[in-house]
Design a protein around this motif. Sequence first.
Motif, mmCIF file in Angstrom:
data_model
loop_
_atom_site.group_PDB
_atom_site.id
_atom_site.type_symbol
_atom_site.label_atom_id
_atom_site.label_comp_id
_atom_site.label_asym_id
_atom_site.label_seq_id
_atom_site.Cartn_x
_atom_site.Cartn_y
_atom_site.Cartn_z
ATOM 1 N N GLY A 299 0.775 -1.231 0.000
ATOM 2 C CA GLY A 299 0.000 0.000 0.000
ATOM 3 C C GLY A 299 0.806 1.280 0.000
ATOM 4 N N VAL A 300 2.137 1.155 -0.089
ATOM 5 C CA VAL A 300 3.018 2.321 -0.169
ATOM 6 C C VAL A 300 4.054 2.051 -1.256
ATOM 7 N N LEU A 301 4.969 3.002 -1.444
ATOM 8 C CA LEU A 301 6.049 2.837 -2.415
ATOM 9 C C LEU A 301 7.366 2.693 -1.663
ATOM 10 N N ALA A 302 7.917 1.480 -1.671
ATOM 11 C CA ALA A 302 9.253 1.265 -1.118
ATOM 12 C C ALA A 302 10.241 2.017 -2.001
ATOM 13 N N SER A 303 11.166 2.788 -1.386
ATOM 14 C CA SER A 303 11.957 3.758 -2.152
ATOM 15 C C SER A 303 13.441 3.648 -1.867
ATOM 16 N N TRP A 304 14.224 3.851 -2.936
ATOM 17 C CA TRP A 304 15.679 3.916 -2.867
ATOM 18 C C TRP A 304 16.157 5.110 -3.695
ATOM 19 N N ALA A 305 17.139 5.838 -3.185
ATOM 20 C CA ALA A 305 17.797 6.898 -3.944
ATOM 21 C C ALA A 305 19.055 6.309 -4.560
ATOM 22 N N VAL A 306 19.165 6.411 -5.893
ATOM 23 C CA VAL A 306 20.275 5.784 -6.621
ATOM 24 C C VAL A 306 21.105 6.906 -7.254
ATOM 25 N N PRO A 307 22.268 7.275 -6.662
ATOM 26 C CA PRO A 307 23.020 8.440 -7.140
ATOM 27 C C PRO A 307 23.442 8.372 -8.605
ATOM 28 N N LYS A 308 23.783 7.197 -9.107
ATOM 29 C CA LYS A 308 24.253 7.087 -10.487
ATOM 30 C C LYS A 308 23.239 6.447 -11.420
ATOM 31 N N GLY A 309 22.028 6.224 -10.943
ATOM 32 C CA GLY A 309 21.021 5.603 -11.783
ATOM 33 C C GLY A 309 21.199 4.095 -11.844
ATOM 34 N N LEU A 310 20.284 3.433 -12.521
ATOM 35 C CA LEU A 310 20.354 1.976 -12.635
ATOM 36 C C LEU A 310 21.566 1.564 -13.465
ATOM 37 N N PRO A 311 22.299 0.550 -13.035
ATOM 38 C CA PRO A 311 23.469 0.120 -13.820
ATOM 39 C C PRO A 311 23.039 -0.542 -15.123
ATOM 40 N N GLY A 312 23.781 -0.232 -16.181
ATOM 41 C CA GLY A 312 23.502 -0.863 -17.463
ATOM 42 C C GLY A 312 24.340 -2.088 -17.716
ATOM 43 N N ASP A 313 25.329 -2.327 -16.857
ATOM 44 C CA ASP A 313 26.277 -3.422 -17.031
ATOM 45 C C ASP A 313 26.301 -4.250 -15.747
ATOM 46 N N ASP B 257 13.833 -8.449 4.000
ATOM 47 C CA ASP B 257 14.327 -7.226 4.615
ATOM 48 C C ASP B 257 15.700 -6.821 4.094
ATOM 49 N N ARG B 258 16.445 -7.771 3.517
ATOM 50 C CA ARG B 258 17.810 -7.468 3.085
ATOM 51 C C ARG B 258 18.035 -7.655 1.587
ATOM 52 N N GLU B 259 17.047 -8.184 0.884
ATOM 53 C CA GLU B 259 17.241 -8.440 -0.549
ATOM 54 C C GLU B 259 15.911 -8.344 -1.289
ATOM 55 N N VAL C 228 20.436 3.991 -1.808
ATOM 56 C CA VAL C 228 20.197 4.341 -0.404
ATOM 57 C C VAL C 228 18.707 4.185 -0.096
ATOM 58 N N ARG C 229 18.398 3.325 0.863
ATOM 59 C CA ARG C 229 16.995 3.105 1.245
ATOM 60 C C ARG C 229 16.470 4.357 1.934
ATOM 61 N N THR C 230 15.370 4.875 1.437
ATOM 62 C CA THR C 230 14.748 6.059 2.018
ATOM 63 C C THR C 230 13.380 5.681 2.563
ATOM 64 N N PHE D 49 20.362 -5.247 -2.704
ATOM 65 C CA PHE D 49 20.775 -5.983 -1.515
ATOM 66 C C PHE D 49 21.416 -5.030 -0.513
ATOM 67 N N GLN D 50 21.083 -5.231 0.750
ATOM 68 C CA GLN D 50 21.560 -4.359 1.820
ATOM 69 C C GLN D 50 23.021 -4.643 2.117
ATOM 70 N N THR D 51 23.789 -3.580 2.321
ATOM 71 C CA THR D 51 25.204 -3.728 2.669
ATOM 72 C C THR D 51 25.501 -3.209 4.071
ATOM 73 N N ASN D 52 24.918 -2.071 4.439
ATOM 74 C CA ASN D 52 25.180 -1.489 5.752
ATOM 75 C C ASN D 52 24.089 -0.489 6.091
ATOM 76 N N GLY D 53 23.184 -0.869 6.974
ATOM 77 C CA GLY D 53 22.111 0.041 7.368
ATOM 78 C C GLY D 53 21.240 0.433 6.191
ATOM 79 N N LYS D 54 21.128 1.753 5.938
ATOM 80 C CA LYS D 54 20.292 2.225 4.832
ATOM 81 C C LYS D 54 20.985 2.102 3.485
ATOM 82 N N ASN D 55 22.277 1.758 3.489
ATOM 83 C CA ASN D 55 23.018 1.628 2.238
ATOM 84 C C ASN D 55 22.807 0.246 1.628
#
Length: 328
Positions: free
Chosen positions: A59-73, A122-124, A81-83, A141-147
Amino acid sequence: MADRLDRYRSKRDAGRTPEPVPAEPVPADAPAPRDGDAFVIQEHHARSLHWDLRLERDGVLASWAVPKGLPGDPGTNHLAVRTEDHPMEYLTFHGEIPRGEYGGGTMTLWDQGTYETEKWSDREVKVVLHGARASGRFVLFQTNGKNWMIHRMDPPVHDPLPPLDPMLPAERSRLPRDAGTYAFEFAWGGERVLVPIEGGRTDAARRHPWLRPLAESFGSRTAVLDGEVVTLGGGEVLVCYDLLYDDGRSLVAEPYTARRAALEALHLSAARWQTAPSWPGQAAPVRQAAREQGLPGVLAKRLDSPYEPGPSTAWIFVPSRAAKPPRD
């Protein structure tokens, strides 16, 4: 009653931002609704450029901020970053968030579509995106906290970036006789620089920080520019005269005429960067103009030549003034 959008609401003042702030809470302890399959990616020119990936969930939008955009390779993972979760109304939101407010800046819709869930924990999170610009299998996939990191699981969708070695002209004392087969440009005498742009960023900004706005203006478009940093009007300016890579496609095998047309289509014109002028067939007038402006010479570039890193006779440098004969 707990609200799935508590964090979202706490960061926003509905009277100061045009973002949707639903009046009704989304209960965290209520049975989860049937999950939809919508996603949106927004290009967000905030304090730093990034892309927001949002997936419909509970019922909501799970969100991530991706500084460089989706990888093409698949060989390159990008930070994600999980927001805070966002309301469903954000699927269509675009506009200007006022400066000083959380996330202040311009937000545009970069892509929309549907997705399939292959795994969600929760992690993937493993999904298949079906959008106009973003498609394929990705895993977050989660690496460290919100990252978190985002990885492309499908084969590359773009040509690889070309080797970053400039094409170098041969020096001659005379202009080519078959001038009609060449384009003529000024030799600026500046600092030669290749400018790779990816994810709205460029490594060239390490030496020339004023190139950051140029890279940001490309958004998610990947490119490699060739040119020179010259001093014009008392300030440094990037003069661009070739394009090696554009929007996922390598241009190094294309003839000069095709690369030049692609470069001009970018409309690079601002106070700190511009497209160098080029005059096919105009050998003598360009050399005369270079002499009058105190420039070191002209470059003759074969119209049919590909981009050849390293020394090449397809480009010829001719000094503005002929060398004086030695005295007896």
